[in-house]
Design a protein around this motif. Structure first.
Motif, PDB file in Angstrom:
ATOM      1  N   VAL A  35       0.499  12.468   3.980  1.00  0.00           N
ATOM      2  CA  VAL A  35      -0.719  13.219   3.672  1.00  0.00           C
ATOM      3  C   VAL A  35      -0.796  13.460   2.165  1.00  0.00           C
ATOM      4  N   HIS A  36       0.348  13.786   1.596  1.00  0.00           N
ATOM      5  CA  HIS A  36       0.415  14.032   0.154  1.00  0.00           C
ATOM      6  C   HIS A  36       0.006  12.765  -0.614  1.00  0.00           C
ATOM      7  N   ASP A  37       0.566  11.620  -0.192  1.00  0.00           N
ATOM      8  CA  ASP A  37       0.239  10.348  -0.858  1.00  0.00           C
ATOM      9  C   ASP A  37      -1.250  10.036  -0.744  1.00  0.00           C
ATOM     10  N   TYR A  38      -1.790  10.284   0.432  1.00  0.00           N
ATOM     11  CA  TYR A  38      -3.210   9.978   0.674  1.00  0.00           C
ATOM     12  C   TYR A  38      -4.077  10.798  -0.278  1.00  0.00           C
ATOM     13  N   ARG A  39      -3.711  12.084  -0.398  1.00  0.00           N
ATOM     14  CA  ARG A  39      -4.473  12.950  -1.290  1.00  0.00           C
ATOM     15  C   ARG A  39      -4.378  12.432  -2.744  1.00  0.00           C
ATOM     16  N   ARG A  40      -3.181  12.044  -3.121  1.00  0.00           N
ATOM     17  CA  ARG A  40      -3.006  11.537  -4.493  1.00  0.00           C
ATOM     18  C   ARG A  40      -3.841  10.295  -4.711  1.00  0.00           C
ATOM     19  N   GLU A  56      -7.498  11.177  -5.057  1.00  0.00           N
ATOM     20  CA  GLU A  56      -7.757  11.803  -6.360  1.00  0.00           C
ATOM     21  C   GLU A  56      -7.738  10.768  -7.481  1.00  0.00           C
ATOM     22  N   ALA A  57      -6.782   9.856  -7.368  1.00  0.00           N
ATOM     23  CA  ALA A  57      -6.674   8.824  -8.400  1.00  0.00           C
ATOM     24  C   ALA A  57      -7.896   7.900  -8.371  1.00  0.00           C
ATOM     25  N   LEU A  58      -8.334   7.553  -7.158  1.00  0.00           N
ATOM     26  CA  LEU A  58      -9.530   6.706  -7.042  1.00  0.00           C
ATOM     27  C   LEU A  58     -10.728   7.426  -7.658  1.00  0.00           C
ATOM     28  N   ARG A  59     -10.819   8.715  -7.400  1.00  0.00           N
ATOM     29  CA  ARG A  59     -11.924   9.503  -7.945  1.00  0.00           C
ATOM     30  C   ARG A  59     -11.866   9.512  -9.473  1.00  0.00           C
ATOM     31  N   ASP A  60     -10.635   9.683  -9.989  1.00  0.00           N
ATOM     32  CA  ASP A  60     -10.494   9.830 -11.439  1.00  0.00           C
ATOM     33  C   ASP A  60     -10.363   8.484 -12.148  1.00  0.00           C
ATOM     34  N   ASP A  61     -10.584   7.409 -11.396  1.00  0.00           N
ATOM     35  CA  ASP A  61     -10.499   6.075 -11.960  1.00  0.00           C
ATOM     36  C   ASP A  61      -9.107   5.819 -12.542  1.00  0.00           C
ATOM     37  N   ARG A 109      -3.822  -4.543  -9.531  1.00  0.00           N
ATOM     38  CA  ARG A 109      -2.572  -4.457  -8.776  1.00  0.00           C
ATOM     39  C   ARG A 109      -2.831  -3.968  -7.352  1.00  0.00           C
ATOM     40  N   ALA A 110      -3.755  -3.040  -7.224  1.00  0.00           N
ATOM     41  CA  ALA A 110      -4.044  -2.505  -5.899  1.00  0.00           C
ATOM     42  C   ALA A 110      -4.644  -3.574  -4.998  1.00  0.00           C
ATOM     43  N   ALA A 111      -5.404  -4.486  -5.581  1.00  0.00           N
ATOM     44  CA  ALA A 111      -6.005  -5.548  -4.781  1.00  0.00           C
ATOM     45  C   ALA A 111      -4.961  -6.590  -4.395  1.00  0.00           C
ATOM     46  N   ALA A 112      -3.957  -6.740  -5.251  1.00  0.00           N
ATOM     47  CA  ALA A 112      -2.969  -7.784  -5.007  1.00  0.00           C
ATOM     48  C   ALA A 112      -1.848  -7.314  -4.085  1.00  0.00           C
ATOM     49  N   ALA A 113      -1.628  -5.998  -3.988  1.00  0.00           N
ATOM     50  CA  ALA A 113      -0.487  -5.473  -3.242  1.00  0.00           C
ATOM     51  C   ALA A 113      -0.595  -5.774  -1.751  1.00  0.00           C
ATOM     52  N   GLN A 114       0.571  -5.676  -1.067  1.00  0.00           N
ATOM     53  CA  GLN A 114       0.560  -5.793   0.393  1.00  0.00           C
ATOM     54  C   GLN A 114       0.042  -4.498   1.008  1.00  0.00           C
ATOM     55  N   LEU A 115       0.616  -3.388   0.578  1.00  0.00           N
ATOM     56  CA  LEU A 115       0.173  -2.061   1.013  1.00  0.00           C
ATOM     57  C   LEU A 115       0.005  -1.209  -0.231  1.00  0.00           C
ATOM     58  N   LEU A 116      -0.828  -0.170  -0.113  1.00  0.00           N
ATOM     59  CA  LEU A 116      -0.966   0.733  -1.253  1.00  0.00           C
ATOM     60  C   LEU A 116       0.156   1.756  -1.276  1.00  0.00           C
ATOM     61  N   ASN A 117       0.746   2.040  -0.113  1.00  0.00           N
ATOM     62  CA  ASN A 117       1.742   3.107  -0.053  1.00  0.00           C
ATOM     63  C   ASN A 117       2.939   2.809  -0.924  1.00  0.00           C
ATOM     64  N   LEU A 151       2.552   2.839  -4.556  1.00  0.00           N
ATOM     65  CA  LEU A 151       1.545   3.808  -4.959  1.00  0.00           C
ATOM     66  C   LEU A 151       1.811   4.307  -6.377  1.00  0.00           C
ATOM     67  N   ASP A 152       3.058   4.690  -6.621  1.00  0.00           N
ATOM     68  CA  ASP A 152       3.398   5.185  -7.943  1.00  0.00           C
ATOM     69  C   ASP A 152       3.127   4.124  -8.997  1.00  0.00           C
ATOM     70  N   ALA A 153       3.543   2.901  -8.668  1.00  0.00           N
ATOM     71  CA  ALA A 153       3.351   1.809  -9.620  1.00  0.00           C
ATOM     72  C   ALA A 153       1.876   1.613  -9.912  1.00  0.00           C
ATOM     73  N   VAL A 154       1.080   1.611  -8.831  1.00  0.00           N
ATOM     74  CA  VAL A 154      -0.350   1.374  -8.991  1.00  0.00           C
ATOM     75  C   VAL A 154      -0.982   2.475  -9.842  1.00  0.00           C
ATOM     76  N   LEU A 155      -0.575   3.706  -9.572  1.00  0.00           N
ATOM     77  CA  LEU A 155      -1.167   4.812 -10.311  1.00  0.00           C
ATOM     78  C   LEU A 155      -0.621   4.874 -11.733  1.00  0.00           C
ATOM     79  N   GLU A 156       0.732   4.740 -11.856  1.00  0.00           N
ATOM     80  CA  GLU A 156       1.336   4.884 -13.170  1.00  0.00           C
ATOM     81  C   GLU A 156       0.912   3.783 -14.108  1.00  0.00           C
ATOM     82  N   ALA A 157       0.854   2.575 -13.582  1.00  0.00           N
ATOM     83  CA  ALA A 157       0.495   1.448 -14.428  1.00  0.00           C
ATOM     84  C   ALA A 157      -0.807   1.722 -15.140  1.00  0.00           C
ATOM     85  N   LYS A 158      -1.748   2.281 -14.389  1.00  0.00           N
ATOM     86  CA  LYS A 158      -3.051   2.555 -14.971  1.00  0.00           C
ATOM     87  C   LYS A 158      -2.916   3.623 -16.053  1.00  0.00           C
TER      88      LYS A 158
END
Lengths: 208, 631
Positions: A167-172, A175-180, A186-194, A197-204
């Motif tokens: 639930v925590h990850d989903y919320r993050r 929020e990240a999608l909202r805040d661009d 990377r998110a499009a290329a990944a197998q799963l977002l979970n 997740l950190d990599a996808v968010l941190e990379a940005k």
């Protein structure tokens, strides 16, 4: 800038008995900038208000389809929704451009464990492979399809604490999608977002 | 001290507040409570108030208002529907009783004019006591209750000609000082009666209604109430000026306004004043009883009382039997209508003014009338506890069940065709339901089947409280009678504003009335069935089941939208409403036609329709990426 507007299309026929989706939905509802559209609550007799749904789609930048995985697919109402709302001439086709450039993903709960959704697992196929109809749909509608956010092993959950990390990850993620703040490539290329997740968010965040 | 208005108010209100609940708790009814309160504070017991004459004068306004309300209820259509019982039963009752009493009086050597006048007075029964008692006991819907209502209605109507006839019965020999406004010869007085009646009818038709409309537009509720009161007071004053009964005038005004669109607003505005003043009226009747007379000539009073009651009951029983009423009905009308009613006070008063009789006649008359009203609740108790259980198969008259004070989540009023389905569904889903219903046979049957259903009138606040409305989460209003249903809805909204109501509506009119009261969830009872039948008909005619089903669903959506849309025009002129209704109907039909036939209107579901897709594909040489939608 106000951030991206997110539409969560929730499809669960017995939400009151849900272990995962109900809690995910509650979390989503609390995220600012998220519109939660509870499809089975809105259309109990499966009669979809197509114009309303199209208006909602047009008003948002990110479309999340949140649902349990039923027979490797979506609950019936969401399929009906797909059939009726994504009209030719509106969502796709030479004159259908209302969804162009929007971001979409599936947020799915599965009964089976993560290992089952591998070529060598008992389900034979990966989540991305099984969700390929949704990927194809997104492409036809000229949307950006991201890897799914998946909560595996939903049958094993009993208490809220057990689901809390997801639930925590989903919320993050929302929020990240909202805040661009999501690296969409990377998110499009990944197998799963979970998993990444950190990599996808941190990379940005690093690149920003 | 005892003259101060505040002290008087204190005495009257305290007496009422103390006596009425006690009387009701004892099963005697509120009217007897008021009467006893009057006797207690009157000049013969506690001497807290003097002779009730001046208060009575004021309290007569309760009767005046009651008649206004009776008039409001008296739509010509209702009159027509009940024409047989009203004019048959009622007519015979008034004429028969008047003749019997007059005959008895003649036998005692009374002048024929006086005898006829006394007979006419005695023919009157108490609308206030009887309707209130029948309502409280849940007997109004029985055959006997309906017959009683019809007779009372006729009596209300008969007051008008009786008042007109009274001057002609004046005994010339009496030379009492002329009362105000009655110094005219009989024929001129009669002329005044018709003149005043005509004036009220014309004014009601052409002046009052536009005024109401004007005031309603101000949306100031208290102004509307003030005008309603002003109307009643003004008519009463006019009537007094020409020397007529104010009750007669307001009754007429009520009839004239019965089919106006402001009927219900008027009713709810006047109702509380009526209740309070009527209570005051009964108290002053109690205070008015001349106990000196009772002590001086007890045999005379007792004889008159028993004689009148016996004659009235006998005549009524015979007539009811002749009209084929069942045995409980016969006894109900005979004992229930045996008293002489509040109209009698009015008539006695007028008779005194018109010099039909003097104080030596009117004093015992007032005493007998008041006593007859005083014994009425006792007669009802006798009827309920002794007579009815013997003559009926049981269940015709029963007290309300004591509702166990359980904290059910749902309180339901009405357990008929609709309520049963809803109630059982809720119980099956694990929600306890407390049900109130007024059909004794149904209640018994359901209880034998193990359902917890209580016999009780949901339009009574005490029962709603007992049923647990204060703690319930939902109120389901499944009563089929629209009048009763709206009444209950208003009561619940007023006293339990946070309790959500889901209501069954009989038709659109009922729907709008519930909506005005503030009910949010309203369901028209025939809509679902009609849609299902229509769906089946479409299938029979060759539609695919799913298509027919979707047509029905869409019909419901359009219909509900149109219903809400039209709600804006319910207060408007008939012509505006009609024009809007016609427009809405045309839009509706066009939309539905598109649903059924229009391939290219965009109103159906193009997601399942590949017309445009085929056109796009045909227009291109090579199949594009968009052809993977199978047809």
């Amino acid at each position: 800038m106000a951030g991206r507007r997110i539409l969560v299309q929730l499809a669960h026929p017995v939400l009151e008995r849900s272990r995962v989706n109900r809690r995910l939905a509650e979390a989503a509802r609390e995220v600012e900038g998220v519109t939660l559209n509870d499809l089975y609550e809105r259309y109990p007799s499966l009669r979809i208000d197509v114009r309303r749904e199209q208006r909602l789609l047009a008003e948002h930048d990110v479309i999340v389809f949140q649902h349990p995985f039923y027979w490797y697919s979506v609950p019936a109402l969401l399929k009906e929704w797909q059939d009726l709302v994504l009209e030719h001439g509106w969502a796709y086709g030479a004159k259908g451009h209302h969804l162009d450039g929007k971001v979409t993903l599936n947020a799915v709960s599965t009964g089976g464990p993560k290992e089952a959704y591998q070529p060598e697992g008992y389900n034979r196929f990966t989540m991305r492979q099984l969700l390929s109809p949704w990927e194809a749909t997104a492409r036809l509608c000229r949307m950006r399809f991201l890897a799914p956010f998946v909560v595996h092993g939903a049958l094993g959950f009993e208490t809220a604490e057990q689901v809390a990390p997801q639930v925590h990850d989903y919320r993050r993620l929302l929020e990240a999608l909202r805040d661009d703040a999501v690296d969409l490539e990377r998110a499009a290329a990944a197998q799963l977002l979970n998993a990444p997740l950190d990599a996808v968010l941190e990379a940005k965040e690093v690149s920003a | 001290m005892s003259d101060s208005v505040l002290f008087q108010a204190l005495v009257y209100l305290a007496a009422a507040v103390l006596c009425v609940p006690i009387a009701r708790r004892l099963g005697l009814g509120s009217v007897l409570g008021y009467l006893i309160a009057g006797v207690l504070i009157g000049p013969h017991v506690l001497k807290l108030v003097g002779h009730g004459a001046h208060v009575m004068h004021f309290a007569e306004f309760g009767v005046v208002m009651m008649l206004f309300l009776v008039g409001l209820e008296l739509k010509p259509s209702l009159l027509w529907e009940l024409r047989k019982p009203i004019f048959g039963l009622g007519g015979l009752q008034v004429l028969g009783t008047a003749a019997a009493v007059a005959g008895a009086a003649l036998a005692f050597g009374v002048d024929w004019r006086l005898a006829v006048a006394v007979g006419l007075v005695a023919a009157m029964s108490s609308t206030a006591i009887v309707l209130q008692s029948l309502g409280e006991k849940g007997l109004l819907k029985t055959a006997g209750g309906q017959a009683s209502f019809a007779v009372l209605l006729f009596q209300d109507l008969a007051v008008i000609p009786i008042l007109a006839v009274f001057p002609l019965l004046a005994v010339g020999a009496v030379t009492a000082p002329a009362a105000e406004g009655s110094s005219r010869p009989g024929w001129l007085q009669a002329l005044f009666v018709f003149g005043a009646v005509g004036l009220i009818v014309l004014a009601g038709r052409f002046v009052v209604r536009p005024l109401f409309r004007l005031l309603a537009e101000t949306r100031l509720r208290e102004v509307f109430t003030a005008f309603a009161l002003l109307l009643v007071v003004a008519i009463a004053s006019l009537m007094v000026t020409v020397g007529l009964s104010p009750a007669l005038g307001t009754f007429l005004a009520g009839v004239v306004l019965a089919d106006s669109e402001y009927r219900h607003e008027l009713e709810s505005d006047i109702e509380p004043f009526k209740g309070l003043l009527l209570g005051l009226f009964f108290i002053s009747v109690g205070a008015e009883i001349d106990f000196h007379l009772l002590v001086e000539r007890p045999l005379l009073v007792a004889g008159l009382l028993v004689g009148v009651l016996a004659l009235k009951a006998g005549v009524m029983y015979g007539i009811a039997r002749g009209f084929g009423l069942d045995r409980p009905g016969r006894w109900l009308t005979a004992l229930g209508l045996a008293q002489v009613g509040e109209f009698a006070f009015v008539l006695i008063n007028v008779g005194e003014q018109q010099r039909v009789w003097g104080a030596e006649v009117s004093r015992p008359l007032v005493a007998v009338v008041a006593l007859s009203m005083l014994v009425t609740p006792a007669l009802f108790v006798l009827l309920e506890r002794v007579v009815l259980p013997r003559v009926s198969g049981g269940g015709a008259a029963r007290p309300h069940d004591a509702v166990a004070h359980d904290d059910a989540a749902v309180v339901m009023a009405g357990f008929g065709r609709v309520g049963q389905v809803v109630g059982r569904m809720l119980r099956m889903a694990g929600h306890p339901v407390t049900v109130l219903d007024l059909d004794p046979a149904m209640v018994d049957l359901l209880r034998r089947l193990g359902q917890s259903v209580y016999y009780g009138d949901a339009s009574r606040l005490d029962l709603l409280v007992a049923a647990g409305c204060a703690r319930a989460k939902l109120f389901v209003l499944a009563i089929d009678d629209p009048e009763k249903s709206v009444e209950v809805a208003e009561l619940v909204r007023r006293h339990f504003p946070n309790l959500p109501i889901l209501a069954r509506a009989r038709n659109r009119g009922h729907y709008y009335r519930l909506r005005r009261v503030g009910v949010a969830g309203i369901f028209r009872e025939t809509l679902g069935t009609s849609l299902e039948l229509g769906e089946a008909a479409l299938r029979q005619l060759g539609s695919r089941a799913h298509t027919a089903h979707r047509v029905a669903l869409r019909w419901r959506e359009h219909d509900e939208a149109a219903l809400e849309d039209m709600a804006r025009f319910t207060g408007e002129d008939q012509s505006v409403w009609l024009a809007e209704a016609k427009k809405a109907l045309e839009n509706f039909e066009r939309a539905m036609r598109d649903e059924l036939t229009g391939v290219s209107t965009g109103e159906k579901d193009p997601g399942w329709d590949n017309e445009t897709l085929r056109a796009e594909v045909k227009g291109r040489a090579a199949p594009p990426t968009t052809t993977d939608q199978a047809s």
